[in-house]
Design an enzyme around this catalytic site. Structure first.
Site, PDB file in Angstrom:
ATOM      1  NE  ARG A   1       7.655  -1.989   6.174  1.00 36.90           N
ATOM      2  CZ  ARG A   1       6.324  -1.926   6.312  1.00 36.90           C
ATOM      3  NH1 ARG A   1       5.571  -1.496   5.312  1.00 36.90           N
ATOM      4  NH2 ARG A   1       5.763  -2.321   7.429  1.00 36.90           N
TER       5      ARG A   1
ATOM      6  CE  LYS B   1      -1.837  -1.053   3.967  1.00 36.80           C
ATOM      7  NZ  LYS B   1      -1.024  -2.236   4.262  1.00 36.80           N
TER       8      LYS B   1
ATOM      9  NE  ARG C   1       6.893   0.313  10.125  1.00 39.04           N
ATOM     10  CZ  ARG C   1       5.709   0.227   9.518  1.00 39.04           C
ATOM     11  NH1 ARG C   1       5.542   0.768   8.325  1.00 39.04           N
ATOM     12  NH2 ARG C   1       4.710  -0.393  10.088  1.00 39.04           N
TER      13      ARG C   1
ATOM     14  NE  ARG D   1      -3.634  -0.810  10.235  1.00 36.06           N
ATOM     15  CZ  ARG D   1      -2.617  -0.327   9.521  1.00 36.06           C
ATOM     16  NH1 ARG D   1      -2.678   0.863   8.984  1.00 36.06           N
ATOM     17  NH2 ARG D   1      -1.544  -1.054   9.342  1.00 36.06           N
TER      18      ARG D   1
ATOM     19  NE  ARG E   1       2.716  -4.325  11.605  1.00 32.58           N
ATOM     20  CZ  ARG E   1       3.729  -4.156  10.772  1.00 32.58           C
ATOM     21  NH1 ARG E   1       4.909  -4.696  11.052  1.00 32.58           N
ATOM     22  NH2 ARG E   1       3.590  -3.458   9.691  1.00 32.58           N
TER      23      ARG E   1
END
Ligand code: ADP
Ligand code: ADP
Ligand code: ZN
Length: 217
Positions: A127, A13, A160, A88, A171
């Protein structure tokens, strides 16, 4: 054009909303980016949000909804924006619908990015993002030219806190429980498009363009 990007963590996203926003000069509004900024500045919002984010949980609905309400008051945003990572939960989606009804600026399309779970884990654990301009990279799938440095601004790339594997699994579970029900909510409103998020970043970007061109005139 007013768009929502839905999908599990790691679906792409942020990457796709950044590309699309640059292409059309729209604004990308990412609640994750806004919250991380607040955490790093240690503002009252950041202090409240941090404990939820570190565990991979969701920040309370009233907090994020308040954030979005403020952002959308800015008239620059009314003509074109992409909401990345908001809503969300069902209460967030209902609150957003109320805000946009008041302004008479409905959402044009909700794009749901679909990627198999094993790929999501690989995307998230690899990431990296620029600590300065927040551009998103991946160790294998979208590496920066120089290791650990942003191609655009030269900032240092960081991982992160919540992209460690244990937090990632949490998550993904929360996505299934809290966010996946939004697919039906938007499908019932006839604004949902599902997009196959698997494949190279540019291939997915072409797919996104094609869907937008056929669905939104
Ligand atoms: P990702 O795209 O990897 O899921 P985000 O950057 O969108 O991550 O969000 C990071 C974290 O910020 C989430 O795990 C959650 O704690 C918090 N967050 C972001 N958006 C929301 C939201 N709409 N509602 C509640 N919490 C949110
Ligand atoms: P989200 O915002 O949905 O959590 P991101 O856009 O941050 O997802 O992407 C998660 C990770 O996967 C990033 O490291 C990004 O570079 C990488 N990525 C994004 N799209 C693709 C793709 N199509 N193929 C491979 N890796 C991707
Ligand atoms: Zn940068």
């Amino acid at each position: 054009m007013r768009l929502i990007f839905l999908g599990p963590p790691g679906a792409g996203k942020g990457t796709q909303s950044q590309k699309l926003a640059e292409y059309y000069s729209w604004v990308k509004i990412s609640t994750g980016d806004i919250l991380r900024e607040a955490v790093s500045r240690k503002t009252p919002l950041g202090l409240e949000a941090k404990s939820f984010m570190d565990k991979g949980g969701l920040v309370p609905d009233n907090v994020v909804t308040g954030l979005i309400r403020e952002r959308l008051k800015d008239s620059d945003f009314r003509s074109g924006y992409i909401l990345d990572g908001f809503p969300r939960t069902l209460p967030q989606a209902q609150a957003l619908s109320r805000i946009l009804e008041e302004e008479k600026t409905p959402i044009d399309r909700v794009m749901s990015f679909e990627v198999p779970e094993q790929d999501l884990v690989r995307r998230l654990t690899g990431r990296r993002s620029c600590g300065n301009c927040k551009r998103i990279y991946h160790l294998d799938f979208n590496p920066s030219k120089q290791p650990d440095l942003c191609d655009v601004c030269g900032g240092a790339l960081v991982q992160r806190e919540d992209d460690r594997e244990e937090t990632v699994r949490n998550r993904l579970r929360i996505y299934e429980k809290e966010t996946a029900p939004l697919l039906k909510y938007y499908d019932d409103k006839m604004v949902l498009s599902r997009i196959d998020g698997w494949g190279a970043i540019d291939v997915v970007f072409d797919r996104l363009h094609q869907i937008l061109n056929t669905k939104v005139k």
